[in-house]
Design a protein around this motif. Sequence first.
Motif, PDB file in Angstrom:
ATOM      1  N   LEU A  64      75.248  61.309 -41.320  1.00 36.68           N
ATOM      2  CA  LEU A  64      74.333  61.237 -40.183  1.00 36.68           C
ATOM      3  C   LEU A  64      75.096  61.216 -38.864  1.00 36.68           C
ATOM      4  CD1 LEU A  64      71.752  58.679 -41.615  1.00 36.68           C
ATOM      5  CD2 LEU A  64      71.357  61.111 -41.155  1.00 36.68           C
ATOM      6  N   VAL A  65      76.217  60.502 -38.835  1.00 34.84           N
ATOM      7  CA  VAL A  65      77.055  60.490 -37.627  1.00 34.84           C
ATOM      8  C   VAL A  65      77.447  61.901 -37.232  1.00 34.84           C
ATOM      9  CG1 VAL A  65      79.347  59.866 -36.751  1.00 34.84           C
ATOM     10  CG2 VAL A  65      77.953  58.144 -37.911  1.00 34.84           C
ATOM     11  N   SER A  66      77.944  62.666 -38.205  1.00 34.08           N
ATOM     12  CA  SER A  66      78.406  64.025 -37.906  1.00 34.08           C
ATOM     13  C   SER A  66      77.264  64.938 -37.485  1.00 34.08           C
ATOM     14  CB  SER A  66      79.142  64.617 -39.111  1.00 34.08           C
ATOM     15  OG  SER A  66      78.261  64.760 -40.220  1.00 34.08           O
ATOM     16  N   ILE A  67      76.075  64.740 -38.062  1.00 32.93           N
ATOM     17  CA  ILE A  67      74.904  65.546 -37.683  1.00 32.93           C
ATOM     18  C   ILE A  67      74.496  65.251 -36.243  1.00 32.93           C
ATOM     19  CG2 ILE A  67      72.446  65.927 -38.104  1.00 32.93           C
ATOM     20  CD1 ILE A  67      74.244  67.300 -40.126  1.00 32.93           C
ATOM     21  N   PHE A  68      74.393  63.981 -35.896  1.00 35.04           N
ATOM     22  CA  PHE A  68      73.952  63.623 -34.545  1.00 35.04           C
ATOM     23  C   PHE A  68      75.014  63.931 -33.494  1.00 35.04           C
ATOM     24  CE2 PHE A  68      70.483  61.552 -36.663  1.00 35.04           C
ATOM     25  CZ  PHE A  68      69.458  61.543 -35.727  1.00 35.04           C
ATOM     26  N   LEU A  69      76.279  63.997 -33.894  1.00 34.87           N
ATOM     27  CA  LEU A  69      77.323  64.417 -32.957  1.00 34.87           C
ATOM     28  C   LEU A  69      77.313  65.926 -32.739  1.00 34.87           C
ATOM     29  CD1 LEU A  69      80.297  62.138 -34.060  1.00 34.87           C
ATOM     30  CD2 LEU A  69      79.209  62.155 -31.800  1.00 34.87           C
ATOM     31  N   ALA A  70      76.678  66.659 -33.650  1.00 38.22           N
ATOM     32  CA  ALA A  70      76.635  68.124 -33.550  1.00 38.22           C
ATOM     33  C   ALA A  70      75.463  68.616 -32.698  1.00 38.22           C
ATOM     34  CB  ALA A  70      76.553  68.742 -34.945  1.00 38.22           C
ATOM     35  N   ILE A  71      74.548  67.735 -32.360  1.00 41.98           N
ATOM     36  CA  ILE A  71      73.381  68.114 -31.572  1.00 41.98           C
ATOM     37  C   ILE A  71      73.411  67.355 -30.247  1.00 41.98           C
ATOM     38  CG2 ILE A  71      72.016  68.659 -33.617  1.00 41.98           C
ATOM     39  CD1 ILE A  71      70.674  65.947 -33.410  1.00 41.98           C
ATOM     40  N   PRO A  72      72.572  67.730 -29.275  1.00 45.93           N
ATOM     41  CA  PRO A  72      72.564  67.014 -27.991  1.00 45.93           C
ATOM     42  C   PRO A  72      72.398  65.514 -28.175  1.00 45.93           C
ATOM     43  CG  PRO A  72      71.264  69.010 -27.812  1.00 45.93           C
ATOM     44  CD  PRO A  72      71.657  68.892 -29.261  1.00 45.93           C
ATOM     45  N   SER A  73      73.160  64.737 -27.381  1.00 49.03           N
ATOM     46  CA  SER A  73      73.227  63.279 -27.570  1.00 49.03           C
ATOM     47  C   SER A  73      71.893  62.583 -27.324  1.00 49.03           C
ATOM     48  CB  SER A  73      74.292  62.679 -26.651  1.00 49.03           C
ATOM     49  OG  SER A  73      73.950  62.895 -25.281  1.00 49.03           O
ATOM     50  N   ILE A  74      70.989  63.222 -26.609  1.00 49.94           N
ATOM     51  CA  ILE A  74      69.704  62.584 -26.324  1.00 49.94           C
ATOM     52  C   ILE A  74      68.954  62.253 -27.609  1.00 49.94           C
ATOM     53  CG2 ILE A  74      68.487  64.804 -26.119  1.00 49.94           C
ATOM     54  CD1 ILE A  74      67.831  61.568 -24.077  1.00 49.94           C
ATOM     55  N   TRP A  75      69.169  63.048 -28.671  1.00 51.75           N
ATOM     56  CA  TRP A  75      68.465  62.799 -29.928  1.00 51.75           C
ATOM     57  C   TRP A  75      68.945  61.513 -30.586  1.00 51.75           C
ATOM     58  CZ3 TRP A  75      64.131  65.129 -30.271  1.00 51.75           C
ATOM     59  CH2 TRP A  75      63.973  66.402 -29.708  1.00 51.75           C
ATOM     60  N   TRP A  76      70.257  61.232 -30.484  1.00 56.37           N
ATOM     61  CA  TRP A  76      70.738  59.954 -31.005  1.00 56.37           C
ATOM     62  C   TRP A  76      70.205  58.809 -30.165  1.00 56.37           C
ATOM     63  CZ3 TRP A  76      73.824  56.518 -28.143  1.00 56.37           C
ATOM     64  CH2 TRP A  76      74.085  55.321 -28.822  1.00 56.37           C
ATOM     65  N   LYS A  77      70.165  58.975 -28.854  1.00 49.37           N
ATOM     66  CA  LYS A  77      69.683  57.909 -27.970  1.00 49.37           C
ATOM     67  C   LYS A  77      68.231  57.561 -28.292  1.00 49.37           C
ATOM     68  CE  LYS A  77      72.992  59.397 -24.515  1.00 49.37           C
ATOM     69  NZ  LYS A  77      73.246  60.029 -23.210  1.00 49.37           N
ATOM     70  N   ILE A  78      67.437  58.571 -28.579  1.00 47.36           N
ATOM     71  CA  ILE A  78      66.040  58.339 -28.966  1.00 47.36           C
ATOM     72  C   ILE A  78      65.978  57.684 -30.339  1.00 47.36           C
ATOM     73  CG2 ILE A  78      63.886  59.494 -29.627  1.00 47.36           C
ATOM     74  CD1 ILE A  78      64.536  61.602 -27.456  1.00 47.36           C
ATOM     75  N   PHE A  79      66.756  58.205 -31.292  1.00 45.85           N
ATOM     76  CA  PHE A  79      66.703  57.693 -32.659  1.00 45.85           C
ATOM     77  C   PHE A  79      67.224  56.261 -32.738  1.00 45.85           C
ATOM     78  CE2 PHE A  79      68.419  57.479 -37.103  1.00 45.85           C
ATOM     79  CZ  PHE A  79      67.183  57.490 -37.741  1.00 45.85           C
ATOM     80  N   ASN A  80      68.275  55.946 -32.016  1.00 43.13           N
ATOM     81  CA  ASN A  80      68.814  54.583 -32.039  1.00 43.13           C
ATOM     82  C   ASN A  80      67.797  53.596 -31.469  1.00 43.13           C
ATOM     83  OD1 ASN A  80      70.946  52.768 -32.659  1.00 43.13           O
ATOM     84  ND2 ASN A  80      71.540  52.700 -30.510  1.00 43.13           N
ATOM     85  N   SER A  81      67.134  53.978 -30.391  1.00 43.19           N
ATOM     86  CA  SER A  81      66.083  53.125 -29.821  1.00 43.19           C
ATOM     87  C   SER A  81      64.923  52.990 -30.794  1.00 43.19           C
ATOM     88  CB  SER A  81      65.590  53.716 -28.498  1.00 43.19           C
ATOM     89  OG  SER A  81      66.643  53.827 -27.565  1.00 43.19           O
ATOM     90  N   PHE A  82      64.605  54.075 -31.510  1.00 44.87           N
ATOM     91  CA  PHE A  82      63.547  54.021 -32.521  1.00 44.87           C
ATOM     92  C   PHE A  82      63.912  53.060 -33.645  1.00 44.87           C
ATOM     93  CE2 PHE A  82      62.234  55.607 -36.722  1.00 44.87           C
ATOM     94  CZ  PHE A  82      60.860  55.447 -36.617  1.00 44.87           C
ATOM     95  N   MET A  83      65.162  53.079 -34.099  1.00 46.91           N
ATOM     96  CA  MET A  83      65.588  52.174 -35.173  1.00 46.91           C
ATOM     97  C   MET A  83      65.469  50.722 -34.732  1.00 46.91           C
ATOM     98  SD  MET A  83      68.788  53.962 -37.186  1.00 46.91           S
ATOM     99  CE  MET A  83      69.894  54.081 -35.773  1.00 46.91           C
ATOM    100  N   LEU A  84      65.901  50.417 -33.511  1.00 47.86           N
ATOM    101  CA  LEU A  84      65.812  49.046 -33.001  1.00 47.86           C
ATOM    102  C   LEU A  84      64.353  48.621 -32.865  1.00 47.86           C
ATOM    103  CD1 LEU A  84      68.632  49.408 -30.360  1.00 47.86           C
ATOM    104  CD2 LEU A  84      68.704  47.845 -32.312  1.00 47.86           C
ATOM    105  N   ALA A  85      63.503  49.535 -32.391  1.00 46.92           N
ATOM    106  CA  ALA A  85      62.076  49.243 -32.283  1.00 46.92           C
ATOM    107  C   ALA A  85      61.466  49.005 -33.658  1.00 46.92           C
ATOM    108  CB  ALA A  85      61.364  50.395 -31.577  1.00 46.92           C
ATOM    109  N   SER A  86      61.906  49.764 -34.654  1.00 47.14           N
ATOM    110  CA  SER A  86      61.389  49.605 -36.013  1.00 47.14           C
ATOM    111  C   SER A  86      61.808  48.270 -36.622  1.00 47.14           C
ATOM    112  CB  SER A  86      61.873  50.760 -36.894  1.00 47.14           C
ATOM    113  OG  SER A  86      61.390  51.998 -36.421  1.00 47.14           O
ATOM    114  N   ILE A  87      63.022  47.822 -36.307  1.00 48.93           N
ATOM    115  CA  ILE A  87      63.469  46.506 -36.780  1.00 48.93           C
ATOM    116  C   ILE A  87      62.535  45.425 -36.248  1.00 48.93           C
ATOM    117  CG2 ILE A  87      65.300  44.779 -36.579  1.00 48.93           C
ATOM    118  CD1 ILE A  87      67.309  47.152 -36.555  1.00 48.93           C
ATOM    119  N   VAL A  88      62.194  45.525 -34.971  1.00 43.16           N
ATOM    120  CA  VAL A  88      61.266  44.557 -34.369  1.00 43.16           C
ATOM    121  C   VAL A  88      59.893  44.651 -35.029  1.00 43.16           C
ATOM    122  CG1 VAL A  88      60.031  43.976 -32.235  1.00 43.16           C
ATOM    123  CG2 VAL A  88      62.486  44.505 -32.162  1.00 43.16           C
ATOM    124  N   TYR A  89      59.416  45.871 -35.254  1.00 43.88           N
ATOM    125  CA  TYR A  89      58.097  46.069 -35.861  1.00 43.88           C
ATOM    126  C   TYR A  89      58.049  45.503 -37.278  1.00 43.88           C
ATOM    127  CZ  TYR A  89      54.038  48.400 -37.872  1.00 43.88           C
ATOM    128  OH  TYR A  89      52.842  48.648 -38.520  1.00 43.88           O
TER     129      TYR A  89
END
Length: 470
Positions: A64-89
């Motif tokens: 997953l690290v290598s996939i997200f490094l291969a695409i624009p970084s904004i997608w990781w920024k969104i996904f990381n925030s989504f993971m943290l939000a999901s932990i709270v949920y």
Amino acid sequence: MKKYLPIIFAILTFIITFLANYNVYLFGDDYFYVTFSQGSINDFWNHHIEHYTLINGRAIVHFLVSIFLAIPSIWWKIFNSFMLASIVYFGSKIVSKNTFWAGLVFLLGTCSIGISVSRQSIYWLTGSFNYVYPVFLLFTYWYSLLKYRESKKHFWLLCILGFLSAATVEQGGMMVFGLTLLLFIKDRITHETLDKKQILLLIITLIGVLSVILSPATFVRYELENQEKLPIIEASIQLIKYLLNSYFLTTWMLPTHIAFALLLYYKNKEHKLISALILFSIPLFIYGAYSVTTAENFGITKMLVLLYLIIVYAYGIITLIIQEWKTMKDNSMIFTIATILLFGSQLMLVVSSVYGERNLIFGIYMLFLMVAYLTENIRITPISSIFAGIFACVCIWNQITIIRGYHESYLVEKRNIEKIKNNTDQELILEVPDINYTWSMPYVSKYHEYYYKKYYKIDDAVEIIWDFEK
């Protein structure tokens, strides 16, 4: 309205963490893993096979690290925030029907995490998949497992989630397997009808965690990082000192400890002496966090303070576990399981190749879950609202500081990139950002600098000079 509270807290978490994630750029190991996607598809898979068998042993997370490094970084920024939000949920849904207080605990807890931990495990692409991602899957699996136990539906989806959750990293995988095993044991103690599917789930989660622990690269990494391995007793003593200092004597843990003490006081307020002793722990937590003592040498005063705080926590934990055990058949043993997973995730570090602030994230979220559990039956009153407001100000201010720090660090990185693009000399002078808002930087070692220069296409003959004075 009440049923939407977990989603509301999750959205708030997404927004406030995205503001920090938005300013995160590449650090240390990111420059290495980005090379996986810079060749042919065969090169990509060969890199991952070599990495799993000879270098690291964590297959899925680094894929997953290598996939997200291969695409624009904004997608990781969104996904990381989504993971943290999901932990709270999912955390709030697991722990309590009164999701306002539980959701608030997880939201403010996430905001309170100190930069010494978050810079290594949250606000860093490679780190987030090694630490946030496993916690995200653990909480998702935990919630799904509890739902399955109620409805007996979607078992095969649960199996897939169980394997993926267990096949992350060593700590996370053991927690997923431990959770599955503890609920299975609980059913046997309470004489529940044997669900043979849960045996299959145990096997699947065990296979998942073993795929990480028994990887050939895990043993290679362990040997490389433990060439001067201490005897087990000495290593255990050092680890315990480190954990005591990290959990009890750091300023950023104060909101969690004070909340725990206040909630424990509320549950024991009918016992005057006990409640007074619990309240006395609050000034001691403050003293322990702000007095200067090294982790290696606590001093007699701080040792006594630590002993008192440990007794208060032990009293609270033991009494709550006893209460859960008395009604074991009618509850999911959330507090008991969280306590076991907290201690297990931290004490297993004695056999880990390395440990540091990043490894605390698993225990930290278990502690948040335990505090959230104590909020059950807490009413919204003027006094509780005042305390909640104070905690909110402290925790959100910490997050605002983190957001500002990463923004300033990002501006330094932008200036450095401009210097790299315009450089024509044999010497390249680059600014060093605030060390608190970076991790594993190229000036730390020649290894990191090599991949940094490779990523930015800096000629090998060019010498990078890092200006630490700006």
